[in-house]
Design an enzyme around this catalytic site. Structure first.
Site, short mmCIF file in Angstrom:
data_model
loop_
_atom_site.label_atom_id
_atom_site.label_comp_id
_atom_site.label_asym_id
_atom_site.label_seq_id
_atom_site.Cartn_x
_atom_site.Cartn_y
_atom_site.Cartn_z
N HIS A 108 109.69 61.57 -60.04
CA HIS A 108 109.66 61.36 -58.59
C HIS A 108 109.97 59.89 -58.28
O HIS A 108 109.48 59.00 -58.97
CB HIS A 108 108.28 61.68 -58.03
CG HIS A 108 107.86 63.11 -58.19
ND1 HIS A 108 108.03 64.05 -57.20
CD2 HIS A 108 107.28 63.76 -59.22
CE1 HIS A 108 107.56 65.21 -57.63
NE2 HIS A 108 107.09 65.08 -58.85
N TYR B 205 107.28 72.13 -66.61
CA TYR B 205 105.96 72.77 -66.52
C TYR B 205 105.99 73.92 -65.51
O TYR B 205 106.80 73.91 -64.58
CB TYR B 205 104.88 71.76 -66.13
CG TYR B 205 105.15 71.04 -64.82
CD1 TYR B 205 104.76 71.58 -63.60
CD2 TYR B 205 105.81 69.81 -64.80
CE1 TYR B 205 105.01 70.93 -62.40
CE2 TYR B 205 106.07 69.15 -63.62
CZ TYR B 205 105.67 69.71 -62.43
OH TYR B 205 105.93 69.07 -61.25
N HIS C 283 111.50 66.08 -64.54
CA HIS C 283 111.92 65.25 -63.39
C HIS C 283 111.01 64.05 -63.24
O HIS C 283 109.86 64.05 -63.69
CB HIS C 283 111.93 66.06 -62.09
CG HIS C 283 110.57 66.54 -61.69
ND1 HIS C 283 110.00 67.67 -62.22
CD2 HIS C 283 109.65 66.03 -60.85
CE1 HIS C 283 108.80 67.85 -61.70
NE2 HIS C 283 108.55 66.87 -60.87
N TYR D 275 100.41 66.38 -65.49
CA TYR D 275 100.14 65.21 -64.65
C TYR D 275 98.69 64.77 -64.80
O TYR D 275 97.80 65.61 -64.98
CB TYR D 275 100.37 65.54 -63.16
CG TYR D 275 101.81 65.60 -62.75
CD1 TYR D 275 102.48 64.46 -62.33
CD2 TYR D 275 102.50 66.80 -62.76
CE1 TYR D 275 103.80 64.52 -61.92
CE2 TYR D 275 103.83 66.87 -62.36
CZ TYR D 275 104.47 65.73 -61.94
OH TYR D 275 105.78 65.78 -61.54
N ARG E 105 109.22 73.91 -63.17
CA ARG E 105 109.95 72.71 -62.76
C ARG E 105 110.77 72.20 -63.94
O ARG E 105 110.26 72.14 -65.06
CB ARG E 105 109.00 71.59 -62.32
CG ARG E 105 108.20 71.79 -61.06
CD ARG E 105 108.96 72.14 -59.80
NE ARG E 105 110.26 71.49 -59.57
CZ ARG E 105 110.44 70.28 -59.11
NH1 ARG E 105 109.42 69.51 -58.79
NH2 ARG E 105 111.66 69.79 -58.92
#
Lengths: 246, 205
Positions: free
Chosen positions: A166, A151, A164, A112, A161
């Site tokens: 959000h 990640y 995905h 991110y 995770r």
């Protein structure tokens, strides 16, 4: 927008057994952030059934194209090119027009763009990782992006995770406000994720898995995933029963 | 056999996670150049907005009293006359200079959130009784699996609060103060406690 009168009835009661409970010790951060007392039930008043409307004037030309909206001129984000599309519906199956849909995600390596993010995977200089759009008159939306990577995250010592995206969604009433996550068909990481597993019902999890849709690919460009988002339905107005002046 | 009731189920909620600010307040999180400004981040008030100017400030605390530094707080409120700026508001037209919705991240260093807004008017309950002035809150963050709904009422509205249809139905009176913002001058302080003796009342709306 359809030329129909706005709806003014309360929403269907939220099925809280379908959603994750607040306290889910497998997801450690929830332990100290979960209210422990019973919620107080509040049937929709004007305060809950109304909500803001966002106009298309807030949108920039590339807000729904994460491949280019942060990229240098002429460059593009790295990764598997995908198109994500679907409809925002309510529980009655009615398309929700004018719904603001915001989305954010990691880059193709699972990183991110955030100052508190410490994963060693590199940033992509051409990928910001967020976008938004507003649904059309049938509740439809679409955006372009790259498939995010999985990640590791600090929960258990070896928790990862699944890939995905959000989603934050506004319907027509503040009580419909919802944040959720979209997963990808066929990903084995979904079923071992502590955050996914906060959801008690397997069918509720399946409802968050986008289907690979080879009918809607852009040939020689990008594959398509279909992800419908369901918001709370609105009750009918057959009869009003209320005590006046009580 | 009976006819099937064909309803969908609401999409299950998932936590907003630690990076909700990337998606909802990117400029705040340092990613500039994509959105001109963060949606809902400015003052709700302009020169022509009707109503009494106030600032709502507060923290969101976890179960051991640590302020959350990664929460996102949204508010939704009526205008000074008690009208919502929404198509579903059918009683009258709200102040065109008051949008009524805003969102703020907690400060990254301290966790404090702040909203520049106006004090809302009274809105009728379903039976026509007037509800005391209140601001609707929605709180999401890492570790919160489903967004939390609460309301902030005002400490300078004791009479209206005493007859408010929502406040007056709360059985455990000792918890009612968790819904009251403390007004001092034009600042209203509203702290939200996720757990503990002062756990804020959250609503199933």
């Amino acid at each position: 927008m359809k030329n129909t009168p706005p709806e003014t009835t309360p929403f269907f009661a939220r099925d809280r057994a379908w959603h994750p409970p607040a306290f889910t010790p497998g997801y450690k951060t929830s332990v100290l952030r979960s209210p422990q007392r019973a919620l107080i039930s509040l049937e929709g008043t004007k305060s809950e059934i109304t909500g803001p409307v966002f106009g298309h004037n807030i949108l920039g030309e590339f807000d729904n194209d994460l491949i280019v909206n942060y990229a240098k001129p002429g460059e593009m984000a790295l990764g598997e090119r995908i198109l994500v599309y679907g409809r925002v519906l309510d529980e009655r199956g009615v398309g929700i027009a004018g719904a603001l849909v915001e989305f954010w995600q990691a880059n193709a390596g699972g990183r991110y763009r955030h100052k508190k993010e410490t994963y060693l995977a590199p940033l992509d200089p051409n990928f910001g990782g967020f976008g938004r759009t507003i649904t059309d008159e049938n509740g439809g939306y679409v955006f372009k992006t790259i498939k995010p990577g999985p990640y590791p995250w600090p929960n258990g010592v070896n928790d990862w995770r699944p890939a995905h995206i959000h989603f934050s969604v506004f319907g027509h009433g503040f009580a419909q406000r919802l944040i959720t996550q979209m997963y990808f068909e066929g990903d084995p990481m979904i079923w071992i994720c502590p955050i996914v597993k906060t959801i008690p019902d397997e069918n509720a999890i399946k409802g968050l898995i986008a289907a690979l849709d080879m009918q809607n690919t852009v040939p020689h460009d990008m594959r398509a995933y279909k992800f419908d988002i369901i918001l709370r339905g609105r009750r009918s107005t057959f009869f009003e029963s209320r005590k006046e002046g009580n | 056999m009976v006819q099937p009731l064909t309803y969908f189920k609401e999409s299950a909620s998932q936590t907003a996670g630690p990076y909700v600010h990337i998606g909802c307040t990117p400029n705040f999180s340092g990613i500039t150049g994509v959105y001109a400004e963060d949606l809902g981040s400015g003052s709700l008030v302009n020169d022509n907005t009707r109503g009494e100017r106030i600032t709502i400030r507060g923290f969101v605390y976890d179960g051991v009293g640590t302020p959350l530094k990664d929460a996102l707080v949204e508010i939704w409120q009526a205008d000074a006359d008690g009208f919502y700026n929404s198509p579903s508001e059918t009683r009258g037209k709200a102040d065109p200079n008051f949008f009524g919705w805003a969102r703020q991240p907690g400060d990254m260093a301290t966790g404090e959130f702040a909203f520049e807004t106006i004090k809302p008017g009274k809105v009728p309950f379903r039976d026509g009784r007037l509800m005391a002035p209140h601001v609707n809150f929605w709180i999401v963050a890492r570790g919160i699996n489903l967004g939390l709904n609460t309301r902030m009422y005002f400490s300078d509205e004791e009479e209206a609060n005493a007859v408010d249809p929502i406040l007056s139905r709360i059985e455990h009176r000792v918890r009612v103060p968790t819904l009251i913002g403390r007004r001092e001058g034009n600042t209203v302080t509203f702290n939200i406690y996720l757990q503990g003796d002062n756990e804020t009342i959250f609503f199933d709306i």
